[in-house]
Design a protein around this motif. Structure first.
Motif, PDB file in Angstrom:
ATOM      1  N   GLY A 179       0.802  -1.212   0.000  1.00 13.41           N
ATOM      2  CA  GLY A 179       0.000   0.000   0.000  1.00 13.41           C
ATOM      3  C   GLY A 179       0.836   1.264   0.000  1.00 13.41           C
ATOM      4  N   VAL A 180       2.026   1.207  -0.625  1.00 10.58           N
ATOM      5  CA  VAL A 180       2.886   2.385  -0.710  1.00 10.58           C
ATOM      6  C   VAL A 180       2.907   2.881  -2.148  1.00 10.58           C
ATOM      7  CG1 VAL A 180       4.309   1.615   1.213  1.00 10.58           C
ATOM      8  CG2 VAL A 180       4.990   1.030  -1.114  1.00 10.58           C
ATOM      9  N   HIS A 181       3.304   4.141  -2.313  1.00 10.13           N
ATOM     10  CA  HIS A 181       3.246   4.751  -3.637  1.00 10.13           C
ATOM     11  C   HIS A 181       4.612   4.960  -4.278  1.00 10.13           C
ATOM     12  CE1 HIS A 181      -1.011   5.420  -3.062  1.00 10.13           C
ATOM     13  NE2 HIS A 181      -0.766   6.035  -1.921  1.00 10.13           N
ATOM     14  N   ASP A 182       5.665   4.858  -3.485  1.00  2.87           N
ATOM     15  CA  ASP A 182       6.978   5.085  -4.073  1.00  2.87           C
ATOM     16  C   ASP A 182       8.051   4.334  -3.289  1.00  2.87           C
ATOM     17  OD1 ASP A 182       7.602   6.656  -1.765  1.00  2.87           O
ATOM     18  OD2 ASP A 182       6.779   8.432  -2.738  1.00  2.87           O
ATOM     19  N   ARG A 183       9.257   4.420  -3.783  1.00  7.11           N
ATOM     20  CA  ARG A 183      10.389   3.692  -3.212  1.00  7.11           C
ATOM     21  C   ARG A 183      10.707   4.155  -1.789  1.00  7.11           C
ATOM     22  NH1 ARG A 183      13.193   0.959  -6.907  1.00  7.11           N
ATOM     23  NH2 ARG A 183      15.111  -0.129  -6.279  1.00  7.11           N
ATOM     24  N   ALA A 184      10.595   5.458  -1.562  1.00  5.68           N
ATOM     25  CA  ALA A 184      10.918   5.997  -0.241  1.00  5.68           C
ATOM     26  C   ALA A 184       9.999   5.408   0.829  1.00  5.68           C
ATOM     27  CB  ALA A 184      10.811   7.519  -0.254  1.00  5.68           C
ATOM     28  N   GLN A 185       8.701   5.331   0.528  1.00  5.37           N
ATOM     29  CA  GLN A 185       7.762   4.760   1.489  1.00  5.37           C
ATOM     30  C   GLN A 185       8.058   3.283   1.726  1.00  5.37           C
ATOM     31  OE1 GLN A 185       3.869   5.564  -0.125  1.00  5.37           O
ATOM     32  NE2 GLN A 185       3.808   7.645   0.676  1.00  5.37           N
TER      33      GLN A 185
END
Length: 216
Positions: free
Chosen positions: A195-201
């Motif tokens: 449920g994350v949107h990008d690599r950082a998350q």
């Protein structure tokens, strides 16, 4: 870019006929094979190397969940969409954990099915709100277990650990002897399941769970 090569695995002739009509009317999709049970699906997946498999969950002999596990272990580039009657079917959740990238409701119209096929062929994952909530709940509970992220396959956990250590997709591919395309597909699936949107998350989630702390 060539046509999206689709394998349809379903034991109902009427459904397969309908898929032939729907996909045959689209310029960018083609059915390259049809399977009537899980064993045949595994065999044809290895022989034909389709881009996407529409996989019925309930088939005689080997079911769609087990077939999905075998296929994704052998060839993770293959995108598998589960066919189901109900979004909250426990089997859908199990199939996604086995490596499927999403599902299509059997009552969906042709346009929705085509859209899902194109998305999965492009490396995306397709989860409805009910399954997404269950994945998120599963992630929360995993923090209390010794094995983080049980919703991920073993290979996905390996890749997430490398991402958490700062590896790029290219570096992950080199480390695990995978193609860059395969890694991109895995990363898309990992993001969707967590449920994350990008690599950082994803890195934050992974490090909070204890992944990626060891030095390369």
């Amino acid at each position: 870019m060539g046509s999206i090569r689709v394998l349809v695995a379903d034991d109902h002739p009427v459904f397969r006929y309908g898929m032939r009509a729907i996909l045959g009317a689209e310029p960018d999709t083609e059915i390259v094979g049809e399977a009537t049970d899980g064993v045949e699906a595994v065999t044809l997946a290895a022989e034909l190397r389709p881009d996407v498999i529409l996989m019925d969950i309930n088939m005689p002999g080997v079911n769609g969940i087990e077939a999905t596990r075998w296929i994704t272990e052998a060839n993770p580039d293959t995108g598998i969409l589960m066919l189901t009657m109900f979004e909250d079917d426990d089997s859908v959740f199990a199939a996604i954990r086995a490596g499927a990238r999403g599902y299509v409701l059997k009552g969906a119209d042709g346009e929705e099915t085509i859209r899902a096929i194109r998305a999965v062929a492009g490396g995306e994952a397709i989860f409805g709100p009910t399954v997404a909530r269950r994945l998120k709940s599963h992630f929360t509970q995993s923090e209390l277990t010794s094995q983080p992220f049980p919703e991920l396959t073993e290979r996905e956990r390996d890749i997430l650990a490398l991402i958490a250590r700062g590896y790029t997709n290219t570096a992950v591919a080199d480390c695990l002897y995978l193609s860059p395309k395969t890694v991109r597909n895995y990363v898309s699936s990992i993001f969707a399941k967590l449920g994350v949107h990008d690599r950082a998350q994803a890195i934050i989630r992974a490090r909070e769970a204890g992944l990626g702390r060891e030095s390369p």
